[in-house]
Design an enzyme around this catalytic site. Structure first.
Site, PDB file in Angstrom:
ATOM      1  N   CYS A   2     -13.049  22.280  30.331  1.00  0.00           N
ATOM      2  CA  CYS A   2     -12.893  23.726  30.328  1.00  0.00           C
ATOM      3  C   CYS A   2     -11.431  24.114  30.158  1.00  0.00           C
ATOM      4  O   CYS A   2     -10.566  23.277  29.940  1.00  0.00           O
ATOM      5  CB  CYS A   2     -13.425  24.305  31.637  1.00  0.00           C
ATOM      6  N   ILE A  53     -21.231  20.606  30.536  1.00  0.00           N
ATOM      7  CA  ILE A  53     -21.472  19.163  30.460  1.00  0.00           C
ATOM      8  C   ILE A  53     -22.502  18.739  31.510  1.00  0.00           C
ATOM      9  O   ILE A  53     -23.425  17.982  31.224  1.00  0.00           O
ATOM     10  CB  ILE A  53     -20.160  18.375  30.667  1.00  0.00           C
ATOM     11  N   ILE A 291     -12.236   6.174  12.510  1.00  0.00           N
ATOM     12  CA  ILE A 291     -11.497   6.778  11.406  1.00  0.00           C
ATOM     13  C   ILE A 291     -10.538   5.736  10.844  1.00  0.00           C
ATOM     14  O   ILE A 291      -9.846   5.037  11.592  1.00  0.00           O
ATOM     15  CB  ILE A 291     -10.707   8.017  11.875  1.00  0.00           C
ATOM     16  N   SER A 363     -13.288   6.843  25.471  1.00  0.00           N
ATOM     17  CA  SER A 363     -12.221   6.205  24.702  1.00  0.00           C
ATOM     18  C   SER A 363     -11.730   4.967  25.439  1.00  0.00           C
ATOM     19  O   SER A 363     -12.086   4.727  26.594  1.00  0.00           O
ATOM     20  CB  SER A 363     -11.054   7.183  24.490  1.00  0.00           C
TER      21      SER A 363
END
Length: 631
Positions: A2, A53, A291, A363
Site C-alpha cells: 500500500c 493481498i 527478463i 524475489s
C-alpha cells in the site's frame, strides 16, 4: 502492499484538511489502486491507498482498534500475523477482521513501542494513539518498505511512502541538499541517512519515532540491529540443515496470499533457490518470469529457462533493448530522487511481466549481502589479508603512488586493471571497500565539480558515513564489516529502493524471503569460511542447494542484473551521451564543470574510457531535477 501518508502538528492541535491528506495519497495511487481512506482528528491526519493481498474485503484503512483508541495506516505484510493473533486473543484482544493490520493495533495496545519486535515481515506504518496523543512511525528491520518524513514551513510534520506523496503538499520546500548530490554521485542513489531535498529525511531501517503534540521533535530510535560479532559453532552438515530450515520457513511464510502469486527467476543461485523451495511447497506449478537483454553476453534467460524446466514452472520471459530508454522519464519519475542503478529498467520490465499474471512475486534479493555473494566480498577478504601483512606506511607511499600513476585502462583484461586495487590497498579497509562499492571515486568527482559546488560541499565526502558504519559495526573481521555496511547502507538505499519503486509502479507486491531477519541473523553468525571459500562466495548456501540445483547453476560466474548501458551509450544512445554534455539544464545549476563532462562523453563514445555509468548518473540526475521542478 500500500501507500500511507499523513500530517502531524506540534503544539496547538490545528485542524488537518482531509482533502490535503487525500491528495498526498492520490499521488501514490499506483501503490494502492484497490481503495483508499483518510482519517483526521485535531492535530493529526492519516491516509491510505490499498493494494488488496490478504482479507481482500475486510481490512479497510486507516483502521481503528476495537476500542477506537488507536488508528493505523500500514504498508507491508506481517508474515506471522496468525500466530500473533492467537497469542493476543489468548491475552484478551478482540478482532473484527481476518487480516494483519488489526494485529498490529492489538500488539501496540499490549506492548507499546516494543510491538515492532514481535512483527516478522516488511512494513512501514503510522499509528496514532488518541489517549497518549502520540504518533508512532515505524519501519521494518532491513528497510524493505520506505517512509519519508518532511519538515514543513508551518512547523508540522508530513510523512509518506514516497517522496511524490510529500511533493503533493504545498508547504514542502524544494531546495536540494548539495551533500545529497555528493552522495548520489558517489553511490548512484541517495542513501537513507539523507534526503535529496533539505526538508525531507528517511526513517532509517530498523528504527521508529514516537512523536508527541506537546514535546520537541523526537529523534529516530533504533529497535533492531544485526551482529557479526558472534560465531555459530557446529559441523557443516548441521549448519546446512539449519540454513535450509530457515529458508523453507521464510519462503513458505511468504507464499500466503489471497491473490495469484509467482516468482522472479533470473537463473542465478538466489532466485533459483527460492523457486526450488516454492515448487517443493506448492501443489500447482509456480508462475515464474525472467527478463533478458539484447546483448548476448549479458543475457541469462537460458539459465532461467533451465531452472524453470527443472521444476516444471509456468514460465514467461521477455527482452530489454536500447529502445526501452524512450521510457527514461517514466523511470526517473518512479524514484523521485535521482537513482542511477541501470538495472532498474529491466527490474521494472520484469515486474510488469509478472503483473500480467500475478499480484505477488517472490524475489531472491538479500542473499548476496547476508552470505557474501558479491565478487567485491572475495576481493575485500583477500585485500584485508594483504593489509595485515604490509605496514600502512608502505601501502600508503608505495602502493598509493603506483595506483596514482597506473592508467585507468578500461580496455585491458580485468586482471590487468590494477589501478583500483592499488588505490584500495593503499587505503584503510573501510576506505578500500567504500571505493569498491562506489560508482564515481573521489578523485573523479573532484574533477567533475565546479569551484562553487566544491565550496558548498566543504570538507564532506560521501564515503565518510559509509566508512563510519564499517568502523562501528558489531563485527570481528573486515569481511564482517563490509557485509554489515552492505546490509545497512547499500541494501536499503539501492537494492530495496529499486525493487520497491519498480514493483509498486505496476501495483505488484514483491516479497524477499531471503531477507527474513532470522535468516539474516543466522548468516551473520556463520564462520567466515562458511561464507567464502577460495573463489566462491555464499559457500554454505551453494552446498546446501546442491540437493536441488545443478552445479552449472550454483557455481557459474556471478553475472548479476547488469544492464549494457555503457555499450548502448556508445551505440544507439550515443546521442544521449552527447546531449548530457551539451545540456543546458545541468549547466545552469553551476554544480559541474561543463568541459569535463564533454570530455568524459567524447572519450566514452570514442572507446578511450568507460564513463557509461557516470553519464547515466548525470542523465538520471537531469531528469530527476526536472521532475522535482528544480530546473
Amino acid at each position: 502492499m500500500c501507500a500511507i501518508a499523513g500530517i502531524f502538528h506540534y503544539g496547538t492541535p490545528k485542524p488537518v484538511e482531509a482533502a490535503r491528506v487525500e491528495r498526498m495519497c492520490d499521488a501514490m495511487v499506483h501503490r494502492g489502486p484497490d481503495g483508499g481512506g483518510v482519517w483526521t482528528a485535531p492535530g493529526v491526519g492519516l491516509g491510505h491507498r490499498r493494494l488488496s493481498i490478504i482479507d481482500l474485503a475486510g481490512s479497510p484503512q486507516p483502521m481503528a482498534s476495537v476500542d477506537e483508541r488507536a488508528i493505523i495506516a500500514f504498508n507491508g505484510e506481517i508474515y506471522n500475523f496468525r500466530e500473533l493473533r492467537r497469542e493476543l486473543a489468548q491475552a484478551g484482544a478482540q478482532f473484527r477482521t481476518d487480516g494483519d493490520t488489526e494485529v498490529i493495533l492489538a500488539a501496540w495496545q499490549r506492548w507499546g513501542v516494543d510491538c515492532v519486535k514481535h512483527l516478522h515481515g516488511m512494513f512501514a506504518f503510522a499509528l496514532y494513539d488518541r489517549a497518549a496523543r502520540t504518533l508512532f512511525l515505524a519501519r521494518d528491520r532491513l528497510g524493505v518498505k520506505p517512509l519519508y518524513v518532511a519538515h514543513l514551513s508551518d512547523g508540522s510534520i508530513a510523512f509518506a511512502s514516497e517522496l511524490k506523496g510529500l511533493l503533493a503538499h504545498p508547504l514542502l520546500r524544494r531546495d536540494v541538499d548539495p551533500l545529497a548530490v555528493e552522495d548520489y554521485l558517489a553511490w548512484g542513489y541517495v542513501p537513507d541517512h539523507r534526503g535529496f531535498l533539505k526538508a525531507v529525511e528517511k526513517l532509517p531501517a530498523g528504527h521508529y519515532r514516537l512523536l508527541h503534540h506537546d514535546r520537541a521533535l523526537a529523534s529516530p530510535v533504533q529497535w533492531w540491529d544485526v551482529s557479526f560479532a558472534e560465531r555459530r559453532k557446529g559441523r557443516e552438515a548441521d549448519l546446512s540443515a539449519e540454513l535450509l530450515h530457515l529458508m523453507r520457513q521464510a519462503v513458505t511464510s511468504r507464499m500466503v496470499a489471497d491473490v495469484p502469486l509467482g516468482a522472479f527467476l533470473s537463473g542465478g543461485v538466489d532466485s533459483s533457490s527460492v523457486v526450488a523451495l516454492m515448487a517443493e511447497a506448492s501443489h500447482d506449478p509456480v508462475r515464474t518470469c525472467s527478463i533478458g537483454f539484447d546483448v548476448a553476453a549479458l543475457d541469462e534467460t537460458s539459465y532461467a529457462a533451465k531452472v524453470a524446466g527443472l521444476f516444471g514452472t509456468d514460465h514467461q520471459s521477455g527482452t530489454v533493448g536500447s529502445e526501452e530508454f524512450r521510457e527514461i522519464d517514466r523511470l526517473a519519475a518512479m524514484f523521485d530522487e535521482p537513482f542511477a542503478d541501470a538495472s532498474a529498467l529491466p527490474t521494472w520490465r520484469v515486474c510488469a511481466l509478472a503483473r500480467e499474471r500475478v499480484t505477488v512475486a517472490l524475489s531472491g534479493d538479500g542473499a548476496d549481502e547476508a552470505l557474501a555473494g558479491y565478487r567485491r566480498h572475495i576481493f575485500h577478504a583477500r585485500e584485508e589479508a594483504v593489509r595485515h601483512m604490509l605496514p600502512a606506511p608502505f601501502r600508503n607511499r608505495v602502493l598509493g603512488g603506483l595506483g596514482a600513476l597506473y592508467p585507468k585502462a578500461d580496455w585491458l583484461p580485468r586482471p590487468l586493471r590494477a589501478k583500483t586495487t592499488l588505490l584500495s590497498l593503499a587505503d584503510s579497509g573501510e576506505g578500500g571497500y567504500a571505493r569498491a562499492v562506489g560508482i564515481t571515486p573521489p578523485e573523479l568527482r573532484q574533477r567533475l565539480y565546479s569551484p562553487d559546488f566544491l565550496a558548498l560541499r566543504g570538507d564532506y565526502r560521501a564515503e565518510m558515513p559509509f566508512e563510519a558504519t564499517m568502523r562501528q559495526a558489531p563485527a570481528r573481521t573486515g569481511l564482517d564489516r563490509a557485509q554489515y555496511a552492505d546490509l545497512k547502507f547499500w541494501l536499503p538505499g539501492d537494492i530495496l529502493t529499486k525493487v520497491d519503486r519498480t514493483s509498486m509502479a505496476v501495483s505488484l507486491e514483491a516479497r524477499e524471503p531471503l531477507l527474513d531477519h532470522r535468516l539474516i541473523e543466522f548468516a551473520a553468525s556463520l564462520p567466515q569460511r562458511m561464507r567464502i571459500r577460495g573463489r566462491q562466495g555464499k559457500w554454505l548456501l551453494k552446498q546446501t542447494m546442491r540437493r536441488y540445483l545443478p552445479d552449472d547453476i550454483l557455481f557459474r560466474p556471478k553475472q548479476g542484473f547488469v544492464t549494457p548501458v555503457s555499450a548502448w551509450l556508445r551505440g544507439p544512445l550515443a546521442g544521449q551521451a552527447r546531449a548530457i554534455a551539451a545540456g543546458a539544464s545541468l549547466n545552469q545549476l553551476g554544480w559541474f564543470d561543463a568541459r569535463t563532462i564533454a570530455k568524459f562523453a567524447d572519450d566514452h563514445i570514442a572507446g578511450k574510457s568507460d564513463h557509461g555509468r557516470l553519464l547515466w548518473q548525470l542523465l538520471m540526475l537531469d531528469r530527476s531535477l526536472r521532475n522535482l521542478g528544480v530546473i
